[in-house]
Design a protein around this motif. Structure first.
Motif, mmCIF file in Angstrom:
data_model
loop_
_atom_site.group_PDB
_atom_site.id
_atom_site.type_symbol
_atom_site.label_atom_id
_atom_site.label_comp_id
_atom_site.label_asym_id
_atom_site.label_seq_id
_atom_site.Cartn_x
_atom_site.Cartn_y
_atom_site.Cartn_z
ATOM 1 N N GLU A 95 -37.005 13.783 19.702
ATOM 2 C CA GLU A 95 -36.893 12.222 19.900
ATOM 3 C C GLU A 95 -35.974 11.719 18.775
ATOM 4 O O GLU A 95 -35.315 10.595 18.971
ATOM 5 C CB GLU A 95 -38.424 11.761 19.734
ATOM 6 N N LEU A 96 -36.024 12.422 17.371
ATOM 7 C CA LEU A 96 -35.008 11.943 16.436
ATOM 8 C C LEU A 96 -33.571 11.946 16.806
ATOM 9 O O LEU A 96 -32.911 11.104 16.960
ATOM 10 C CB LEU A 96 -35.267 12.679 15.263
ATOM 11 N N ILE A 97 -33.402 13.108 17.733
ATOM 12 C CA ILE A 97 -31.598 13.221 17.770
ATOM 13 C C ILE A 97 -31.542 12.321 19.206
ATOM 14 O O ILE A 97 -30.486 11.680 19.178
ATOM 15 C CB ILE A 97 -31.762 14.706 18.468
ATOM 16 N N GLN A 98 -32.407 12.082 19.922
ATOM 17 C CA GLN A 98 -32.083 11.205 21.068
ATOM 18 C C GLN A 98 -31.764 9.869 20.746
ATOM 19 O O GLN A 98 -31.222 9.038 21.023
ATOM 20 C CB GLN A 98 -33.271 11.220 22.100
ATOM 21 N N SER A 99 -32.470 9.453 19.444
ATOM 22 C CA SER A 99 -32.618 7.923 18.856
ATOM 23 C C SER A 99 -31.276 7.931 17.997
ATOM 24 O O SER A 99 -31.064 6.611 17.814
ATOM 25 C CB SER A 99 -33.764 7.574 18.009
ATOM 26 N N LEU A 100 -30.431 8.793 17.438
ATOM 27 C CA LEU A 100 -29.491 8.686 16.534
ATOM 28 C C LEU A 100 -28.386 7.703 17.242
ATOM 29 O O LEU A 100 -27.896 6.944 16.431
ATOM 30 C CB LEU A 100 -29.169 9.813 16.056
ATOM 31 N N PRO A 101 -27.816 8.123 18.357
ATOM 32 C CA PRO A 101 -26.770 7.276 18.618
ATOM 33 C C PRO A 101 -26.864 5.778 18.794
ATOM 34 O O PRO A 101 -26.240 4.913 18.211
ATOM 35 C CB PRO A 101 -26.427 7.806 20.215
ATOM 36 N N GLN A 102 -28.017 5.553 19.318
ATOM 37 C CA GLN A 102 -28.393 4.014 19.581
ATOM 38 C C GLN A 102 -28.813 3.394 18.222
ATOM 39 O O GLN A 102 -28.639 2.300 17.776
ATOM 40 C CB GLN A 102 -29.473 3.820 20.627
ATOM 41 N N ARG A 103 -29.667 4.106 17.387
ATOM 42 C CA ARG A 103 -30.175 3.400 16.121
ATOM 43 C C ARG A 103 -29.284 3.190 14.951
ATOM 44 O O ARG A 103 -29.323 2.360 14.330
ATOM 45 C CB ARG A 103 -31.551 4.066 15.736
ATOM 46 N N TYR A 104 -28.327 4.301 14.862
ATOM 47 C CA TYR A 104 -27.667 4.529 13.858
ATOM 48 C C TYR A 104 -26.187 4.650 14.072
ATOM 49 O O TYR A 104 -25.441 4.870 13.028
ATOM 50 C CB TYR A 104 -28.111 5.657 12.900
ATOM 51 N N GLY A 105 -25.827 4.564 15.193
ATOM 52 C CA GLY A 105 -24.362 4.990 15.786
ATOM 53 C C GLY A 105 -23.975 6.362 15.407
ATOM 54 O O GLY A 105 -22.759 6.511 15.241
ATOM 55 N N TYR B 214 -17.387 12.694 23.089
ATOM 56 C CA TYR B 214 -17.150 11.195 22.940
ATOM 57 C C TYR B 214 -18.074 10.357 22.134
ATOM 58 O O TYR B 214 -19.267 10.860 21.885
ATOM 59 C CB TYR B 214 -17.188 10.406 24.361
ATOM 60 N N GLU B 215 -17.808 9.325 21.604
ATOM 61 C CA GLU B 215 -18.486 8.399 20.875
ATOM 62 C C GLU B 215 -20.140 7.925 21.479
ATOM 63 O O GLU B 215 -19.815 7.785 22.717
ATOM 64 C CB GLU B 215 -18.236 7.131 20.382
ATOM 65 N N GLY B 216 -20.950 8.357 20.604
ATOM 66 C CA GLY B 216 -22.476 8.049 21.359
ATOM 67 C C GLY B 216 -22.991 8.882 22.254
ATOM 68 O O GLY B 216 -24.179 8.853 22.697
ATOM 69 N N ASP B 217 -22.125 10.125 22.077
ATOM 70 C CA ASP B 217 -23.004 11.187 22.947
ATOM 71 C C ASP B 217 -24.017 12.194 22.103
ATOM 72 O O ASP B 217 -23.753 12.106 20.979
ATOM 73 C CB ASP B 217 -21.704 12.327 23.388
ATOM 74 N N VAL B 218 -24.814 12.473 22.874
ATOM 75 C CA VAL B 218 -25.692 13.815 22.507
ATOM 76 C C VAL B 218 -24.999 14.848 23.339
ATOM 77 O O VAL B 218 -25.184 15.179 24.469
ATOM 78 C CB VAL B 218 -27.121 13.764 22.682
ATOM 79 N N TYR B 219 -23.975 15.737 22.646
ATOM 80 C CA TYR B 219 -23.264 16.628 23.372
ATOM 81 C C TYR B 219 -24.169 18.291 23.213
ATOM 82 O O TYR B 219 -24.439 18.537 21.960
ATOM 83 C CB TYR B 219 -22.110 16.831 22.870
ATOM 84 N N GLY B 220 -24.797 18.690 24.191
ATOM 85 C CA GLY B 220 -25.405 19.964 24.089
ATOM 86 C C GLY B 220 -24.469 20.925 24.350
ATOM 87 O O GLY B 220 -23.797 21.271 25.418
ATOM 88 N N LEU C 38 -28.367 14.148 7.279
ATOM 89 C CA LEU C 38 -28.621 12.833 7.886
ATOM 90 C C LEU C 38 -28.329 11.957 6.602
ATOM 91 O O LEU C 38 -28.331 10.841 6.725
ATOM 92 C CB LEU C 38 -29.960 12.602 8.315
ATOM 93 N N VAL C 39 -28.328 12.432 5.166
ATOM 94 C CA VAL C 39 -28.616 11.676 4.245
ATOM 95 C C VAL C 39 -27.320 10.451 3.810
ATOM 96 O O VAL C 39 -27.535 9.508 3.233
ATOM 97 C CB VAL C 39 -28.790 12.587 2.858
ATOM 98 N N SER C 40 -26.347 10.913 4.578
ATOM 99 C CA SER C 40 -25.185 9.944 4.315
ATOM 100 C C SER C 40 -25.185 9.018 5.562
ATOM 101 O O SER C 40 -24.169 8.137 5.853
ATOM 102 C CB SER C 40 -23.641 10.544 4.063
ATOM 103 N N PHE C 41 -26.017 9.179 6.736
ATOM 104 C CA PHE C 41 -25.974 8.422 7.679
ATOM 105 C C PHE C 41 -24.584 8.712 8.363
ATOM 106 O O PHE C 41 -23.804 7.487 8.582
ATOM 107 C CB PHE C 41 -26.401 7.095 7.485
#
Length: 303
Positions: free
Chosen positions: A172-182, A28-34, A146-149
Motif C-alpha cells: 500500500e505504501l509503494i502504491q501511494s508514493l507516486p500520487q501522494r509524494y510525487g 517514466y515519471e510516476g511509474d511503479v516499475y516492477g 524515504l527520509v529525503s522524500f
C-alpha cells in the motif's frame, strides 16, 4: 511522459560471463516499475549500476535526463535506495539511526518523523535496532531511503522478511508514493504476485537479458484466456466440435478451446448436450504472470 531512468546497452561482465547484458531500461515519471526475475538474473547488479555502486562494463546510465557519470552527486541527492538488505547500527535505536541519515541528507526533523510514521515504526523508534525483528529492520531501511522524500526510490526486494500483513502494508505504501509524494519507484522482486499487484510497468530479466518491458496491461494481454470443458466422453465431444469448426485439444481430462467468447461457449455447450454428451464442468483458464514469465524465459525454473 518524462523519462526518469534510461539505460543504453547497460552491461556488467565478471570474467568471461555477463551478469547484465545490454539492458535498455526505461522508467517514466510516476511509474511503479516492477523489475522482475529469478534470483541471480541480474536485478541487483543492474540496480547497483544505477546507483554507482557497481561500475558498468559497458553502456550508459541516464537519470533525470542527466548522464550519471557526470552528475553523480546531483542525481544521488534526489534518489533514495534500499539494496539487498538495510544497513544500520544495531546498538542504536531506530530514531538514532534515522538521525544519522538525517545529517547525511541534511533534511529537517519532520522528514524523520514522517518517514518513521509511514513505515509504522513511530512507536518502536526508541528501541535498539538489534532487538528489531527482520521485518522491522526492513521497514527501517525503507524509512531511511524515504527520509529525503526523493524524486526516485529504488528498492531491491523490499518485502524480504515481512509477514503477510507487513507485505500488505509495504504494498500500500509503494502504491501511494507516486500520487501522494510525487516519487517514482523502481522495485525489484522475484515474487510475481507482489509485482502483479503494485506495478504499473514491468521489466522481466533473465540471465542478464531484458526479455520484456512495457505496461502491466501489455504484459497481461499476453495472457489470452482459454475455455476448459469436461464432458462424459471427451473424445466424442472433440470430434463433434471439430465438425463445427472448433479446435479443441484434450489435456488432463479437459477439452481446451482458445479465444471463445460467451456466445460461442454457450453454443458449444448446447451442441454437446444436443448430442447427448453431458457437460460436467466449464472453466475459464487464464495464464498467470508466472506462466507468462516461464514462457518468455523458456525455462521451467524456480523464481
Amino acid at each position: 511522459m518524462n523519462t526518469i531512468i534510461s539505460t543504453q546497452n547497460l552491461s556488467k561482465r565478471y570474467g568471461d560471463a555477463y551478469r547484465v547484458n545490454k539492458v535498455n531500461l526505461t522508467v517514466y515519471e510516476g511509474d511503479v516499475y516492477g523489475f522482475l526475475g529469478p534470483n541471480g538474473a541480474g536485478k541487483s547488479t543492474t540496480l547497483k549500476m544505477l546507483l554507482g555502486l557497481a561500475k558498468p562494463s559497458g553502456g550508459k546510465v541516464v537519470v533525470f535526463g542527466k548522464e550519471f557519470n557526470r552528475n553523480r552527486r546531483l542525481i544521488l541527492s534526489q534518489t533514495g535506495s534500499l539494496i539487498e538488505s538495510p544497513s544500520y547500527y544495531g546498538h542504536l535505536t531506530g530514531l538514532e539511526n534515522m538521525r544519522i541519515v538525517q545529517r547525511l541528507r541534511n533534511v529537517p526533523d519532520k522528514n524523520v518523523h514522517d518517514a518513521l510514521k509511514i513505515v509504522r515504526l513511530d512507536n518502536q523508534k526508541n528501541k535498539q535496532v538489534g532487538q528489531y525483528s527482520l521485518g522491522m529492520k526492513q521497514r527501517l531501511g525503507i524509512a531511511m531511503a524515504l527520509v529525503s522524500f526523493p524524486k526516485l526510490l529504488i528498492l531491491d526486494e523490499p518485502t524480504n522478511g515481512l509477514d503477510p500483513a507487513g507485505i500488505g502494508e509495504i504494498r500500500e505504501l509503494i502504491q501511494s508514493l507516486p500520487q501522494r509524494y510525487g516519487i517514482t519507484v523502481l522495485i525489484s522482486s522475484h515474487l510475481l504476485s507482489e509485482i502483479e499487484q503494485i506495478a504499473t510497468s514491468v521489466g522481466i530479466i533473465s540471465e542478464g537479458q531484458l526479455l520484456f518491458q512495457g505496461s502491466m496491461d501489455l504484459l497481461q494481454s499476453k495472457s489470452q484466456s482459454s475455455i476448459a470443458m469436461k464432458t462424459t466422453d471427451n473424445a466424442a465431444a472433440q470430434k463433434l466440435l471439430y465438425r463445427h469448426g472448433l479446435q479443441p485439444v484434450i489435456s488432463d481430462d479437459y477439452l481446451t478451446l482458445q479465444a471463445l467468447n460467451d456466445v460461442q461457449v454457450a453454443e458449444a455447450n448446447r451442441m454437446l448436450l444436443g448430442a447427448g454428451l453431458d457437460v460436467i464442468r466449464i472453466e475459464e483458464h487464464k495464464k498467470s504472470l508466472e506462466r507468462i514469465f516461464l514462457e518468455l524465459t523458456g525455462k521451467e525454473r524456480s523464481l
